[in-house]
Write an enzyme that holds these catalytic residues in place. Sequence first.
Site, mmCIF file in Angstrom:
data_model
loop_
_atom_site.group_PDB
_atom_site.id
_atom_site.type_symbol
_atom_site.label_atom_id
_atom_site.label_comp_id
_atom_site.label_asym_id
_atom_site.label_seq_id
_atom_site.Cartn_x
_atom_site.Cartn_y
_atom_site.Cartn_z
ATOM 1 N N GLU A 249 0.844 -1.189 0.000
ATOM 2 C CA GLU A 249 0.000 0.000 0.000
ATOM 3 C C GLU A 249 0.881 1.241 0.000
ATOM 4 O OE1 GLU A 249 -3.905 1.773 2.395
ATOM 5 O OE2 GLU A 249 -2.763 0.093 3.226
ATOM 6 N N GLY A 250 0.438 2.285 -0.696
ATOM 7 C CA GLY A 250 1.205 3.521 -0.755
ATOM 8 C C GLY A 250 0.347 4.645 -1.263
ATOM 9 N N GLY A 251 1.012 5.773 -1.564
ATOM 10 C CA GLY A 251 0.277 6.937 -2.032
ATOM 11 C C GLY A 251 -0.384 6.693 -3.369
ATOM 12 N N GLY B 125 -1.832 3.817 -4.333
ATOM 13 C CA GLY B 125 -2.952 2.909 -4.225
ATOM 14 C C GLY B 125 -2.557 1.667 -3.445
ATOM 15 N N CYS B 126 -3.144 0.515 -3.801
ATOM 16 C CA CYS B 126 -2.892 -0.734 -3.073
ATOM 17 C C CYS B 126 -2.526 -1.850 -4.052
ATOM 18 C CB CYS B 126 -4.141 -1.144 -2.284
ATOM 19 S SG CYS B 126 -4.678 0.097 -1.093
ATOM 20 N N ASP C 146 12.972 6.051 -10.542
ATOM 21 C CA ASP C 146 12.643 5.771 -9.135
ATOM 22 C C ASP C 146 13.229 4.428 -8.720
ATOM 23 O OD1 ASP C 146 11.579 6.247 -6.644
ATOM 24 O OD2 ASP C 146 9.582 5.494 -7.140
#
Length: 533
Positions: free
Chosen positions: A170-172, A174-175, A284
Site C-alpha cells: 500500500e502507498g500513495g 494505491g494498493c 525511481d
Amino acid sequence: THKSVLLRRIISDCKAPALKPTKDNLILQAKELEKLYHHEIRQRKTIEETLVRQAQELEATKIQCDTIYDQLHDAEEQKAVLEQRMTEMESALRDGEEKLATSKCLLEALQADKEKLQQERDAAATAAAELRQKSEQRISMATEALNTEFSAVELEQATRSFDEVLKIGEGGFGCVYKGSLRSTTVAIKLLHPKSLQGQSEFNQEVAVLGRVRHPNLVALIGSCREAFGLVYEYLPNGSLEDRLACANDTPPLTWQVRTRIIYEMCSALTFLHSNKPHPVVHGDLKPANILLDANLVSKLGDFGICRLLTQSGTSTAATTLYRTTTPRGTFAYMDPEFLSSGELTPRSDVYSLGIIILQLLTGRRPQKIAEVVEDAVEKGELHTVLDPSAGAWPFVQANQLAHLGLRCAEMSRRRRPDLAREVWTVVEPLMKAASLTARRPTFAASSALPDEASTPSYFVCPIFQEMMNDPHIAADGFTYEAEAIRGWLDSGHDTSPMTNLKLAHRELTPNRGLRSVILEWQQQHRQYHEDWR
C-alpha cells in the site's frame, strides 16, 4: 693537241729534203723539245693528280655504297620485323574481335540474368513486405494476448472483493493485492482513479511495460482501464528492501545473491537505456521497487514515473534528457543534479544504482551511505562496514563493488561511469566469480561444516574463496586457483587482485608443492570422516 701538232711538224721536217742543219735550227729544236718535255711533265702531273682524286672519289663512293648497303640491309630486317608484327597484330585483332563477340554474347546473357534477378528481387521484396506485415500482425496479436484487458468484475473476483488479507502492499499510489486470475497467481495494483497522478502512472506503466520484455523487468500481464488496475506476475519473495531488512524473519541474502542482483539490475537498466526509438529512464530505482521471484531472481518494477527520453535540441552533446520543474521519486536515491536542475538522464539511474550497490554491501540505510563507505575505504577499513549477515565477502569483490558504487554515486553526473561500457565490465566478471563460488544460491548458510571450518586458510583461493584444486602462482607472489586468476587476467585486469598493484607479467607458475599438500590433507580428512562414521 699542241703536242701532236709539234710531233707532226718534226716528222714532216725529217721527211723534207735534208737541209743543212744550222746552229740556230738546232737550238730552236732543242728549245722546242725542252718545252715539249716540260709540258709533258706538267701534263703527267695533272693526270696523276686527277687519278689520285678519282681514286679517292672512288673509295668514298665505295664506302658510301657499303653504308647504303648496310642501311638497306637494316631496312629489310626492320621491314621483316614490321611484317611479323603486323601479322601478330592482325592475329591479335582477330582474337580481339572473337573475344568482343563472345563478351557481347555474355553481356547479353548477363543482361537477361539481371532482368530476371530484378524480377525475382521485386517478387522477394513484395513477399518480404507481406511477411513483415503478417509478422507485425502476429506481434500485435501476441502483445494484445500478453497485455490482456481485464474487467473490474474479474479483478474483484480475483481478490475476493479486495480482501484485506490479500493486500500485500500500500502507498500513495494505491494498493497491491495478491490474486488469482484465470488459474494464474498474480499481483494486482489498483491506482487511485480520481487522482491525476494515478491516471498518469497507469498510462505510463501500460505504455512502457506493455511493449518491453526483459528477464529482469516485472512482466505486465494485463490491465483494467475501468478500475485503473494493473495486473503483474506475482513474485513471492517480495521486495529487496524487505529482504535487506530480513522482514518476517526471512534469512539474509548471501553475498553471491547480492552480486547477482547488482548484475541483473545493471542488465535491466542497460536494456531500458538502449530502448529504441526512445530510451527509458526509470527515475525511481530503489530496493522497494526491486522484486524477487521464487529463485531470488530480481526484477525491476513500478514504472509509474519513468520517462521516455527525447533528443535534446539545446545540449551541445545532444544527450537524451527529460526536463521537469517538479522532480518525483525517493529523495535518498534521487540524482542530486535532477533535484537541482530538473534534468533526468540515464545517469540519474546510475546514481540510484550506486546507492543500491552500497546498500547491498553494507546492509545500511541509504542516507549518507556514500560518505560512510568512502571514509572506510580511505582508512583501509572497508571490512568494518560490510554486512556480516551476507557471509564472508571476498575482499577483492567487496573492494571492487565499493569503488564501483562510489563512482556511480558521484554528485556530478559527468563523473559517473557509463553503464554499458564501464559498469558492465566490472559487474560481469564479479557475477561469474560469484556464481562459481555459490554453494547455496538462496540465503546465507546458518553454520559451516566441520571440514570447511578447519580448512587451512592458505588452501583457499583469494578470488573464489574455495579450496584450490589447481593452485598457480601469479606475478604478485600470491597463489590462486588457475581458473580464477586466468579469468581475472582475461577480463582485462593488469593489476594484482590482492594488492591492486600492476603485475610485472601475465605468466602463471603451477604451485605443485601446495597442490601435493592439499591432496594429502584431503585424503587424511576423508579417512578421518570414514573412521568417524
